[in-house]
Design an enzyme around this catalytic site. Structure first.
Site, PDB file in Angstrom:
ATOM      1  N   GLU A  47       0.935  -1.226   0.147  1.00  0.00           N
ATOM      2  CA  GLU A  47       0.318  -0.071   0.040  1.00  0.00           C
ATOM      3  C   GLU A  47       0.969   1.092  -0.007  1.00  0.00           C
ATOM      4  OE1 GLU A  47      -0.039  -2.553   1.867  1.00  0.00           O
ATOM      5  OE2 GLU A  47      -2.072  -2.857   2.726  1.00  0.00           O
ATOM      6  N   ASP A 195      24.032 -35.323 -11.926  1.00  0.00           N
ATOM      7  CA  ASP A 195      23.457 -34.422 -12.961  1.00  0.00           C
ATOM      8  C   ASP A 195      24.169 -32.844 -12.729  1.00  0.00           C
ATOM      9  OD1 ASP A 195      21.847 -36.457 -13.692  1.00  0.00           O
ATOM     10  OD2 ASP A 195      19.990 -35.496 -12.614  1.00  0.00           O
TER      11      ASP A 195
HETATM   12  C1  AOF Z   1       0.135  -5.011   4.308  1.00  0.00           C
HETATM   13  N1  AOF Z   1       0.488  -5.061   3.239  1.00  0.00           N
HETATM   14  O1  AOF Z   1       2.201  -5.512   1.609  1.00  0.00           O
HETATM   15  C2  AOF Z   1       2.067  -6.756   3.635  1.00  0.00           C
HETATM   16  C3  AOF Z   1       1.426  -6.961   4.988  1.00  0.00           C
HETATM   17  O2  AOF Z   1       6.787  -6.918   9.862  1.00  0.00           O
HETATM   18  P1  AOF Z   1       6.000  -5.965   9.200  1.00  0.00           P
HETATM   19  O3  AOF Z   1       5.898  -4.632   9.554  1.00  0.00           O
HETATM   20  O4  AOF Z   1       6.715  -5.932   7.709  1.00  0.00           O
HETATM   21  O5  AOF Z   1       4.629  -6.697   8.941  1.00  0.00           O
HETATM   22  C4  AOF Z   1       4.473  -7.966   8.692  1.00  0.00           C
HETATM   23  C5  AOF Z   1       2.924  -8.321   8.580  1.00  0.00           C
HETATM   24  O6  AOF Z   1       2.097  -7.457   7.878  1.00  0.00           O
HETATM   25  C6  AOF Z   1       2.736  -9.708   8.045  1.00  0.00           C
HETATM   26  O7  AOF Z   1       2.814 -10.910   8.840  1.00  0.00           O
HETATM   27  C7  AOF Z   1       1.273  -9.642   7.730  1.00  0.00           C
HETATM   28  O8  AOF Z   1       0.385  -9.895   8.715  1.00  0.00           O
HETATM   29  C8  AOF Z   1       1.226  -8.046   7.135  1.00  0.00           C
HETATM   30  N2  AOF Z   1       1.640  -7.864   5.705  1.00  0.00           N
HETATM   31  N3  AOF Z   1       0.353  -6.137   5.336  1.00  0.00           N
HETATM   32  O9  AOF Z   1      -0.864  -4.254   4.943  1.00  0.00           O
HETATM   33  C9  AOF Z   1       1.533  -5.609   2.893  1.00  0.00           C
HETATM   34  N4  AOF Z   1       3.155  -7.552   3.264  1.00  0.00           N
HETATM   35 ZN    ZN Z   2       1.206  -2.989   5.962  1.00  0.00          ZN
END
Ligand code: AOF
Ligand code: ZN
Length: 326
Positions: A47, A195
Site C-alpha cells: 500500500e 546431474d
Molecule cells: C499489508 N501490506 O504488503 C504486507 C502486509 O513486519 P512487518 O511490519 O513488515 O509486518 C508484517 C505483517 O504485516 C505480516 O505478517 C502480515 O500480517 C502483514 N503484511 N500487510 O498491509 C503488505 N506484506
Molecule cells: Zn502494512
C-alpha cells in the site's frame, strides 16, 4: 483485484517471510494512478509503495489490495494509517489478515470514515501468490510443491542415465519463472553428483532472474567441490539428513519450497505426507525402460498409492502439465 494480484506476483520470493501483497490505486474515474507490491522485510508494504507512486492523486481515490491492510507497527508502520493520511476514500481487499498481530486494519479504516469492502475475489487471491503465506500461517510450515517431469511411461532417464531433455522449451521456461518466485528448491546429493544442476532461476538467454531461491541439497554424502550449486549465483544449504521434516525445519520461515528430485527425495516427501501439490510435466515420449520419477520404499499394493485431486491441466508446447493438490 486481478491487476493487484498480478502486481503481487512481483513480490513472490522477495517478500518472504512476509506475504507477497499487491495494491492498485484508482482515481474516481477508474484510471490507475498507482501500483505497488511488498518490498523485502523491513521495506514498505504494498500500500505504501502504491501511495508513493500515486502522489497527490490518492485524495478521494480507491485502493485495491490483495490482503487486509495491516494495523500494526512491526518492521514498518500501519498501512491503515498510511491510507487514511493519504486521503483514500475506499479500500477494497481480498483476504482478511489471519495474523492477529497485524489484523484490524479494516475496522480502523471504517472508524476513520473510509468505505471498506472485504472478500473481493478472495478465492483468486488465496489460490494465487498469497497461497503459501496463508498455508504457513495455518500450518506453521512451508507449502511444498513436488515437481515431476517424465515421459508418458513415467520415466525420467534412459537406462544409460541420459535425461536431457525430456520436456520442451516452454515447460522449462515455466519452471524457471516458478523458481524466481520460490524460497527454496530441494534436491538430493545423488542428483547433484549425477546431474550437476545449477538450480538457478534464469531467463531464456541464461542470465539470472532478480530473485534466486536457496538451493537446498539434502543427504549425507558431500557435495563435490566445483559442483555448479556451489557457485555464488544463489545461496546454498547442505542439510545432512534423509528426513524431509528436518529439511523444512532447517529452512526457517520459508513460504514456498519446491522438491525437484531425484526419485528417492520426492518419495521421502510423499511418504512423510509433506507434499501439498504435485506438478507433473508429461512429455509426448515413450522410453520403455529407465528410472521412474518417484521411488517410495514399502509400496506393495494399490491401497499404498497416494491419491491427489486434479486441479488444472495446462498445455506447454508439446508437453502437458498436470497440477494436483491434496
Ligand atoms: C499489508 N501490506 O504488503 C504486507 C502486509 O513486519 P512487518 O511490519 O513488515 O509486518 C508484517 C505483517 O504485516 C505480516 O505478517 C502480515 O500480517 C502483514 N503484511 N500487510 O498491509 C503488505 N506484506
Ligand atoms: Zn502494512
Amino acid at each position: 483485484m486481478h491487476l493487484a494480484i498480478d502486481e503481487s506476483r512481483h513480490a513472490q520470493g522477495i517478500s518472504s517471510p512476509n506475504p507477497p501483497v499487491g495494491a492498485i490505486i484508482l482515481a474516481a474515474d477508474g484510471t490507475i494512478v498507482g501500483r505497488g507490491h511488498t518490498q523485502p522485510p523491513g521495506g514498505p508494504h504494498a500500500e505504501v509503495i502504491a501511495i508513493i507512486d500515486a502522489g497527490p492523486a490518492t485524495r478521494g481515490a480507491t485502493a485495491v489490495v490483495t490482503l487486509e491492510p495491516c494495523d500494526h507497527t512491526g518492521r514498518t508502520g500501519p498501512c491503515s494509517t498510511a491510507l487514511i493520511d493519504a486521503g483514500i476514500a475506499e479500500v477494497h481487499y481480498a483476504s482478511d489478515d489471519p495474523n492477529p498481530a497485524a489484523a484490524g486494519g479494516a475496522q480502523t479504516l471504517r472508524d476513520a470514515g473510509v468505505v471498506v469492502v472485504g472478500g473481493v475475489e478472495s478465492a483468486a487471491a488465496e489460490a494465487g501468490p498469497l497461497r503459501a503465506w496463508l498455508f504457513r500461517q495455518r500450518h506453521g510450515r512451508p507449502f511444498v510443491t513436488a515437481k515431476l517431469a517424465a515421459t508418458v511411461d513415467g520415466r525420467i532417464a534412459a537406462p544409460d542415465g541420459t535425461s536431457q531433455w525430456i520436456t520442451g522449451v516452454p515447460a522449462r521456461r515455466r519452471a524457471h519463472r516458478q523458481r524466481g518466485a520460490l524460497d527454496a528448491i530441494v534436491v538430493g546429493t545423488g542428483t547433484v553428483i549425477r546431474d550437476d544442476p545449477a538450480l538457478t532461476a534464469r531467463y531464456d538467454d541464461g542470465t539470472l532472474r532478480p530473485h534466486q531461491p536457496t538451493r537446498v541439497v539434502m543427504g549425507l554424502r558431500d557435495i563435490p567441490s566445483g559442483a555448479r550449486v556451489t557457485d555464488d549465483s544463489a545461496p546454498l544449504r547442505h542439510v545432512r539428513t534423509h528426513d524431509p521434516t528436518q529439511v523444512l525445519d532447517a529452512l526457517g520461515d520459508a513460504l514456498w519450497v519446491l522438491v525437484e528430485g531425484g526419485p528417492g527425495i520426492v518419495g521421502a516427501f510423499l511418504d512423510a505426507g509433506l507434499v501439498d501439490e504435485v506438478e507433473a510435466y508429461v512429455a509426448p515420449v515413450v522410453l520403455g525402460a529407465g528410472a521412474s520419477s518417484v521411488d517410495i520404499g514399502g509400496v506393495h499394493t494399490l491401497t499404498d498409492a497416494r491419491r491427489f485431486s486434479l486441479t488444472a491441466v495446462e498445455t506447454l508446447g508439446d508437453d502437458v502439465l498436470l497440477r494436483l493438490s491434496r
